[in-house]
Scaffold this active site. Structure first.
Site, PDB file in Angstrom:
ATOM      1  N   GLU A 113      -6.121  -7.843  -1.479  1.00  0.00           N
ATOM      2  CA  GLU A 113      -7.307  -7.561  -0.051  1.00  0.00           C
ATOM      3  C   GLU A 113      -8.350  -7.029  -0.122  1.00  0.00           C
ATOM      4  OE1 GLU A 113      -4.857  -5.125   3.155  1.00  0.00           O
ATOM      5  OE2 GLU A 113      -3.475  -5.714   2.118  1.00  0.00           O
ATOM      6  N   GLU A 160       0.798  -1.594   0.138  1.00  0.00           N
ATOM      7  CA  GLU A 160      -0.035  -0.050  -0.015  1.00  0.00           C
ATOM      8  C   GLU A 160       1.113   1.165  -0.102  1.00  0.00           C
ATOM      9  OE1 GLU A 160      -3.073  -0.515   2.850  1.00  0.00           O
ATOM     10  OE2 GLU A 160      -3.822  -1.710   2.016  1.00  0.00           O
TER      11      GLU A 160
END
Length: 438
Positions: free
Chosen positions: A322, A205
């Site tokens: 995710e 991320e």
């Protein structure tokens, strides 16, 4: 030897022969490298659609040999549920159980824990996506790199200098090289030669507060992706992005959940060395003030928009890397989680059967029993949650079914007549997860 004894002897040999065949049939045979062909993943020259999971904690837990059974247990339960891809960390920078104690200095004991994780994945026929560094402070991340550079006398303004400062970029490249060239002490295979690993991930991320356009991260991705591919041309590479849109397509910013994070889903993933795109999805966090229906509508738009862009602009596969449902969410129940996961899976399946591109999804996250200290609210223990296990297993079978059908002659990666549940659009339906059931 009498006639009767010879019969018994021959019968014993036949039994042994078929037992050996059965054992060989149970040994995972997916030893090829996962590759991409257009907007599809392929394995051993056949379409590869999958269902997968996250277990970020594996190396950390495996550092203690007495706890390694938890890694084995999760892989065993995951394989039984048809899960074939696992995403986990190949980093732990500074602090307790550090892989990288300081720049260029590694703890062999922790590296051997990562060796074990890879060897167990191989044993259970599960491919790995391994991430090189964290955007966040957990397990060190960018913050630890910045602290190391400051301790060495480098002039650092903020954590975002990670993307531009030569010292920090050097630290990162050294770590990448150390991981790629690691020789596994259990399997005897160098990481960069091991087909158990499906893909490398540049960062978990990535975000950049000093430049929301996405250009700063774009330059960093280009440099680091080129570096990785120069060392390892066998494995796939992805960035680790959440999917936020940036300045390259301003009209797409309305798809974001109200803000930007310094990435650009389009321009970042158009980089040639990046093999496939990823998105993460947490409407329960990003839209915490909205009800379940609004969050699900966002989820559908988020997946559909990125699927369309991956198919038509990027022309690369997409992975929902995710997603999950937290037990800390207001009104949480196991039934609610199963309904949410089933709804997401049904959308993924429908997108995949409409022309490929979506290769699969990785739920966050699977754990073993006795791991409360790692629980962030998204914990799933398959052996203790049979209803969730059923939801996951049905999706695994559905995606495997698509893989086989996409491999048929003249399918062209699109199935217009694949039999499916007319109401829910999923070949196995959504049994036991109807929200209206009391």
């Amino acid at each position: 030897m009498g006639f009767f004894n010879r019969i018994i002897f021959i019968w014993g040999l036949l039994v042994l022969f078929f037992l050996v065949l059965d054992c060989e049939a149970r040994v995972p045979t997916n030893r090829g490298f996962v590759r991409t062909k257009g907007t599809q993943f392929v394995l051993n020259d056949s379409p590869f659609l999958f269902n997968g999971f996250n277990s970020y904690w594996m190396m950390n837990v495996a550092t203690n040999p007495s706890e390694r059974y938890k890694v084995s247990e999760v892989f065993r339960e995951a394989a039984a549920a048809g899960l074939s891809v696992c995403r986990t960390w190949a980093f732990a920078d500074g602090g307790d159980k550090a892989l990288q104690i300081s720049p260029g200095t590694y703890d062999e004991r922790v590296f051997q824990a990562l060796d074990f994780v890879i060897s167990e994945a191989r044993k259970h026929g599960i491919h790995l996506m391994l991430s090189f560094v964290n955007n966040y402070n957990d397990f060190g991340g960018r913050t630890q790199y910045v602290q190391w550079a400051r301790n060495a006398g480098a002039q650092i303004n903020s954590n975002d200098d990670f993307y531009t400062n030569p010292v920090l970029k050097g630290y990162y490249k050294n770590h990448v090289k150390r991981v790629l060239t690691r020789f596994n002490t259990i399997t005897g295979i160098a990481y960069r030669d091991d087909p158990t690993i499906m893909a490398w991930e540049l960062m978990n991320e990535p975000r950049c507060q000093v430049d929301y356009s996405g250009r700063t991260i774009n330059a960093w991705v280009q440099e680091m992706a080129t570096y990785v591919k120069a060392l390892d041309g066998k494995h796939l590479l992805e960035i680790g992005m959440e999917g936020f849109y940036g300045d390259s397509l301003p009209q797409k910013k309305q798809i974001n959940p109200g803000y930007q994070v310094g990435t650009d889903f389009i321009s970042n993933n158009l980089i040639g060395e990046i093999d496939f795109a990823t998105i993460h999805a947490y409407p329960d966090i990003w839209l915490s003030g909205k009800n379940d229906d609004a969050q699900m509508e966002f989820m559908k738009r988020w997946m559909s928009s990125h699927w369309q862009d991956s198919r038509t602009i990027l022309k690369k596969p997409l992975v929902i890397a995710e997603f999950g449902k937290s037990s800390k969410d207001p009104g949480y129940s196991l039934k609610e989680r199963d309904w949410y996961m089933s709804s997401v899976y049904t959308n993924i399946y429908n997108l995949a059967r409409s022309g490929g591109t979506v290769g699969g999804a990785l739920v966050w996250q699977l754990m073993a029993k006795g791991m409360d200290s790692y629980d962030d609210g998204y914990q799933i223990i398959l052996s203790e949650n049979p209803s969730t296990d059923g939801v996951i297993s049905r999706q695994s079978r559905a995606m495997t079914g698509l893989s086989h059908l996409f491999g048929l002659p003249h399918s062209n990666g699109r199935l217009s007549h694949w039999p499916h549940n007319a109401k829910h659009g999923h070949p196995y339906g959504r049994r036991h997860v109807n929200k209206s059931v009391p």
